[in-house]
Design a protein around this motif. Structure first.
Motif, PDB file in Angstrom:
ATOM      1  N   GLU A  39      -1.922 -36.029  11.326  1.00  0.00           N
ATOM      2  CA  GLU A  39      -3.340 -37.150  10.429  1.00  0.00           C
ATOM      3  C   GLU A  39      -3.018 -38.801   9.428  1.00  0.00           C
ATOM      4  OE1 GLU A  39      -5.985 -35.118   7.495  1.00  0.00           O
ATOM      5  OE2 GLU A  39      -6.630 -35.363   9.644  1.00  0.00           O
ATOM      6  N   ALA A  40      -2.942 -39.825  10.234  1.00  0.00           N
ATOM      7  CA  ALA A  40      -2.406 -40.810   9.318  1.00  0.00           C
ATOM      8  C   ALA A  40      -2.801 -40.914   7.964  1.00  0.00           C
ATOM      9  CB  ALA A  40      -3.197 -42.291   9.770  1.00  0.00           C
ATOM     10  N   PHE A  41      -2.103 -41.446   7.531  1.00  0.00           N
ATOM     11  CA  PHE A  41      -2.501 -41.275   5.628  1.00  0.00           C
ATOM     12  C   PHE A  41      -4.199 -41.977   5.375  1.00  0.00           C
ATOM     13  CE2 PHE A  41      -3.056 -44.043   2.216  1.00  0.00           C
ATOM     14  CZ  PHE A  41      -3.205 -43.181   1.026  1.00  0.00           C
ATOM     15  N   ARG A  42      -5.035 -40.931   4.473  1.00  0.00           N
ATOM     16  CA  ARG A  42      -5.943 -41.508   4.557  1.00  0.00           C
ATOM     17  C   ARG A  42      -6.930 -42.152   3.104  1.00  0.00           C
ATOM     18  NH1 ARG A  42      -8.681 -35.516   5.092  1.00  0.00           N
ATOM     19  NH2 ARG A  42     -10.899 -36.752   5.218  1.00  0.00           N
ATOM     20  N   ALA A  43      -6.813 -43.077   3.385  1.00  0.00           N
ATOM     21  CA  ALA A  43      -7.035 -43.801   2.326  1.00  0.00           C
ATOM     22  C   ALA A  43      -7.974 -43.311   1.377  1.00  0.00           C
ATOM     23  CB  ALA A  43      -7.966 -44.789   2.416  1.00  0.00           C
ATOM     24  N   GLY A  66      -8.682 -39.534   9.386  1.00  0.00           N
ATOM     25  CA  GLY A  66      -7.363 -39.453   9.547  1.00  0.00           C
ATOM     26  C   GLY A  66      -6.858 -39.906  10.830  1.00  0.00           C
ATOM     27  N   GLN A  67      -7.863 -40.584  11.594  1.00  0.00           N
ATOM     28  CA  GLN A  67      -7.486 -40.698  12.978  1.00  0.00           C
ATOM     29  C   GLN A  67      -6.596 -41.739  12.952  1.00  0.00           C
ATOM     30  OE1 GLN A  67      -8.042 -38.393  14.998  1.00  0.00           O
ATOM     31  NE2 GLN A  67      -8.550 -39.329  16.653  1.00  0.00           N
ATOM     32  N   TYR A  87      -1.040 -45.717  12.021  1.00  0.00           N
ATOM     33  CA  TYR A  87      -0.896 -45.454  11.512  1.00  0.00           C
ATOM     34  C   TYR A  87      -2.234 -45.551  10.359  1.00  0.00           C
ATOM     35  CZ  TYR A  87       3.339 -47.833  11.822  1.00  0.00           C
ATOM     36  OH  TYR A  87       4.794 -48.444  12.474  1.00  0.00           O
ATOM     37  N   PRO A  88      -2.003 -45.299   9.211  1.00  0.00           N
ATOM     38  CA  PRO A  88      -3.096 -46.082   8.484  1.00  0.00           C
ATOM     39  C   PRO A  88      -4.383 -46.811   8.838  1.00  0.00           C
ATOM     40  CG  PRO A  88      -1.827 -45.620   6.756  1.00  0.00           C
ATOM     41  CD  PRO A  88      -1.021 -46.153   7.986  1.00  0.00           C
ATOM     42  N   ASP A  89      -5.673 -46.788   8.615  1.00  0.00           N
ATOM     43  CA  ASP A  89      -6.666 -47.726   9.205  1.00  0.00           C
ATOM     44  C   ASP A  89      -7.040 -47.937   8.259  1.00  0.00           C
ATOM     45  OD1 ASP A  89      -8.197 -49.545  10.068  1.00  0.00           O
ATOM     46  OD2 ASP A  89      -9.608 -47.565  10.737  1.00  0.00           O
ATOM     47  N   ILE A  90      -5.628 -48.993   7.210  1.00  0.00           N
ATOM     48  CA  ILE A  90      -6.584 -49.765   6.125  1.00  0.00           C
ATOM     49  C   ILE A  90      -6.420 -51.149   6.211  1.00  0.00           C
ATOM     50  CG2 ILE A  90      -5.346 -49.905   3.653  1.00  0.00           C
ATOM     51  CD1 ILE A  90      -4.302 -46.820   3.810  1.00  0.00           C
TER      52      ILE A  90
END
Length: 130
Positions: A39-43, A66-67, A87-90
């Motif tokens: 998982e990507a880093f979860r905001a 987490g996608q 990468y995180p979706d931030i």
């Protein structure tokens, strides 16, 4: 009355501190890459709730998706055989806006605490003079 103001402002300071912590965590991980198998880093997102008597509290801290974003970066050490990493979706702009709002909210509540403290100290001085 002064103690109510201190209590309410204290809950506001705590809420905004948690909001600042979550936003800082998000900002510090905006460029954290992950392998495609994980998982990507979860905001982190702080959800507030009005207190039953007064003030505001942290109801929960929810995690983002987490996608994340899939980026083609074949030279990255975590890239899969096709050259992709997560990468995180931030949204950096959104997080910077959140940071400013949380900081100002904290400062406003701290100012209330300072004013309430000063009022309480003035009342004590008046009581000592009599």
């Amino acid at each position: 009355m002064t103690f109510d103001a201190l209590g309410i402002a204290g809950t506001g300071m705590n809420l905004h501190r948690r909001y600042l912590d979550a936003t800082a965590d998000n900002l510090s991980n905006v460029n954290t890459a992950s392998a495609m198998g994980g998982e990507a880093f979860r905001a982190r997102y702080v959800l507030a709730q009005e207190g039953q008597e007064h003030g505001a509290f942290v109801r929960s801290v929810e995690l983002g998706d987490g996608q994340g974003r899939i980026v083609h970066q074949p030279d990255h050490p975590l890239a899969d055989e096709d050259g992709y990493v997560r990468y995180p979706d931030i949204d950096l702009g959104e997080q910077m806006g959140n940071l400013i709002l949380a900081q100002r909210g904290y400062q406003a509540n701290a100012a209330v605490v300072d004013r309430a403290r000063a009022t309480y100290e003035s009342a004590l001085q008046i009581g000592r003079q009599q």
